[in-house]
Design a protein around this motif. Structure first.
Motif: not given
Length: 194
Positions: A77, A110, A112, A119-120
């Motif tokens: 992240k 969040k 990326e 989210p990764y």
């Protein structure tokens, strides 16, 4: 794409357990998920010129009967795009670990990149992961190579990510993720009410 969906579930479970619950293992009957969480560097697609500081989350699936690792992956992240690990990225990392559940969940969820819509993102650049990767079969190289990590002896080693996740473990991961989600909902209510 069932494998990617399961990988995403594993990421969520690992992130919740380490960042929010401060736990580094999840027992799944004859298996155990083991986690590694640290501040590190992400190198996208082995592009050395585009390094970023990142929260590094390692996950491995250990068969407790055979004592072997059957699956492993790393998730990054991004904390500071285009920045190596510095005092500011250390502060961001610590703020995430010490933040409220809402802040931690927002960080975990969040996205990326707009390309992957996940989210990764994964990377094959390993820094500071020797102990976590100790039990993984490795090939050793004395010259720089793709997908390698430089160990404390100055030797480049290649670690293969991925593996096979047994069906019964997939079901247990789904159940565990539901349980942790319910726990977070309860913790969040308590924090909001206080």
């Amino acid at each position: 794409m069932f494998g990617d969906f399961m990988k995403e579930k594993i990421y969520y479970l690992a992130a919740i357990e380490t960042i929010i619950n401060k736990k580094y293992t999840t027992d799944l009957d004859d298996y155990r998920l083991e986690y590694y969480l640290d501040l590190g560097i992400h190198v996208p697609f082995l592009n050395e010129e585009n390094k970023s500081s990142a929260l590094v989350l390692g996950v491995k699936l250990k068969n407790l009967k055979t004592n072997k690792i059957e699956w492993i992956d790393l998730f990054y992240k991004i904390l500071e795009q285009g920045q190596m690990v510095n005092e500011n990225s250390k502060n961001i990392f610590n703020r995430i670990l010490d933040g409220s559940i809402v802040e931690q969940i927002n960080f975990i969820l969040k996205e990326e990149t707009s390309i992957f819509r996940k989210p990764y993102i994964s990377s094959s650049a390993f820094i500071g992961l020797e102990k976590f990767l100790d039990e993984i079969p490795k090939e050793t190289y004395y010259i720089d190579g793709f997908g390698g990590m430089l160990n404390s002896n100055g030797v480049i080693t290649l670690v293969k990510l991925g593996g096979t996740i047994p069906k019964e473990v997939k079901n247990q991961i789904t159940t565990e993720l539901k349980r942790t989600n319910n726990d977070i909902k309860e913790k969040s209510k308590v924090k909001v009410l206080k």
